[in-house]
Design a protein around this motif. Structure first.
Motif, mmCIF file in Angstrom:
data_model
loop_
_atom_site.group_PDB
_atom_site.id
_atom_site.type_symbol
_atom_site.label_atom_id
_atom_site.label_comp_id
_atom_site.label_asym_id
_atom_site.label_seq_id
_atom_site.Cartn_x
_atom_site.Cartn_y
_atom_site.Cartn_z
ATOM 1 N N LEU A 1 1.017 -1.176 -0.044
ATOM 2 C CA LEU A 1 0.132 0.063 -0.151
ATOM 3 C C LEU A 1 1.143 1.187 -0.054
ATOM 4 O O LEU A 1 1.903 1.260 0.568
ATOM 5 C CB LEU A 1 -0.766 -0.079 1.186
ATOM 6 C CG LEU A 1 -1.730 1.154 1.620
ATOM 7 C CD1 LEU A 1 -2.924 1.175 0.582
ATOM 8 C CD2 LEU A 1 -2.249 1.229 2.946
ATOM 9 N N LEU B 1 1.308 5.305 0.958
ATOM 10 C CA LEU B 1 1.015 6.471 1.827
ATOM 11 C C LEU B 1 1.150 7.695 0.892
ATOM 12 O O LEU B 1 1.825 7.824 -0.142
ATOM 13 C CB LEU B 1 2.076 6.737 2.903
ATOM 14 C CG LEU B 1 2.118 5.521 3.984
ATOM 15 C CD1 LEU B 1 3.139 5.805 4.889
ATOM 16 C CD2 LEU B 1 0.713 5.396 4.744
ATOM 17 N N TYR C 1 1.506 8.835 10.570
ATOM 18 C CA TYR C 1 1.179 7.190 10.366
ATOM 19 C C TYR C 1 1.908 6.389 11.021
ATOM 20 O O TYR C 1 1.477 5.560 12.096
ATOM 21 C CB TYR C 1 1.242 7.097 8.889
ATOM 22 C CG TYR C 1 0.655 5.796 8.618
ATOM 23 C CD1 TYR C 1 -0.511 5.735 8.423
ATOM 24 C CD2 TYR C 1 1.673 4.676 8.507
ATOM 25 C CE1 TYR C 1 -1.064 4.268 7.830
ATOM 26 C CE2 TYR C 1 1.257 3.253 8.016
ATOM 27 C CZ TYR C 1 -0.319 3.149 7.859
ATOM 28 O OH TYR C 1 -0.596 1.859 7.588
ATOM 29 N N GLN D 1 -3.415 7.125 3.663
ATOM 30 C CA GLN D 1 -3.080 6.283 2.571
ATOM 31 C C GLN D 1 -3.727 6.524 1.339
ATOM 32 O O GLN D 1 -4.466 7.442 0.973
ATOM 33 C CB GLN D 1 -3.816 4.975 3.049
ATOM 34 C CG GLN D 1 -3.209 4.420 4.306
ATOM 35 C CD GLN D 1 -4.117 3.220 4.914
ATOM 36 O OE1 GLN D 1 -5.219 2.985 4.594
ATOM 37 N NE2 GLN D 1 -3.536 2.482 5.774
ATOM 38 N N LYS E 1 -7.544 -1.494 -0.385
ATOM 39 C CA LYS E 1 -6.500 -0.951 0.027
ATOM 40 C C LYS E 1 -5.088 -1.573 -0.025
ATOM 41 O O LYS E 1 -4.324 -1.235 -0.889
ATOM 42 C CB LYS E 1 -6.683 -0.615 1.713
ATOM 43 C CG LYS E 1 -7.589 0.367 2.146
ATOM 44 C CD LYS E 1 -7.899 0.470 3.639
ATOM 45 C CE LYS E 1 -7.514 1.887 4.147
ATOM 46 N NZ LYS E 1 -7.776 2.014 5.214
ATOM 47 N N TRP E 2 -4.903 -2.726 0.945
ATOM 48 C CA TRP E 2 -3.636 -3.437 0.821
ATOM 49 C C TRP E 2 -3.787 -4.562 -0.239
ATOM 50 O O TRP E 2 -4.910 -5.108 -0.585
ATOM 51 C CB TRP E 2 -3.366 -4.396 2.128
ATOM 52 C CG TRP E 2 -3.230 -3.420 3.213
ATOM 53 C CD1 TRP E 2 -4.105 -2.788 4.222
ATOM 54 C CD2 TRP E 2 -1.845 -3.043 3.471
ATOM 55 N NE1 TRP E 2 -3.497 -1.872 5.015
ATOM 56 C CE2 TRP E 2 -1.959 -2.109 4.727
ATOM 57 C CE3 TRP E 2 -0.480 -3.091 2.808
ATOM 58 C CZ2 TRP E 2 -1.003 -1.429 5.501
ATOM 59 C CZ3 TRP E 2 0.644 -2.637 3.467
ATOM 60 C CH2 TRP E 2 0.338 -1.671 4.676
#
Length: 111
Positions: free
Chosen positions: A8, A10, A20, A88, A99-100
């Motif tokens: 992922l 940022l 984060y 993210q 997301k991931w």
């Protein structure tokens, strides 16, 4: 035991990246509990630049869909995920709402 490797990004902002990391030095206890309850035995996150790499080692009973369903009904996990979302950004090849992104193993010394 099974291992998952995910990536992922940022947002490219040093201040946001620092925030984060600060949150991840003091992850909320409810988040740690939800991770462990799902059968995740170990989780590590590494960073280079704005790219994150997560390694999860899970039990034989781990079910990613069940974890996602439980997370969706856990107010603290929802709050955490909304907060993390401010830092993210999705990988360009991520599916909608993903997301991931799982990484594909391309080499293993001892296989």
């Amino acid at each position: 035991m099974q291992r998952y490797c995910l990536a992922l990004d940022l947002k490219e902002d040093p201040e946001l990246i620092a925030q984060y990391e600060a949150y991840h030095r003091a992850v909320w206890p409810e988040i740690l509990a939800s991770i462990r309850e799902a059968g995740i035995l170990d989780m590590q996150i590494y960073r280079t630049g704005n790219r994150l790499f997560m390694i999860m080692e899970v039990s034989a009973t781990f079910d990613g869909a069940a974890k996602a369903a439980a997370d969706a009904t856990n107010p603290k996990v929802v709050e955490w995920e909304q907060l993390m979302d401010t830092f993210q950004q999705r990988l360009p090849w991520a599916a909608p709402n993903q997301k991931w992104v799982p990484m594909e193993q391309i080499f293993a010394l001892n296989s």
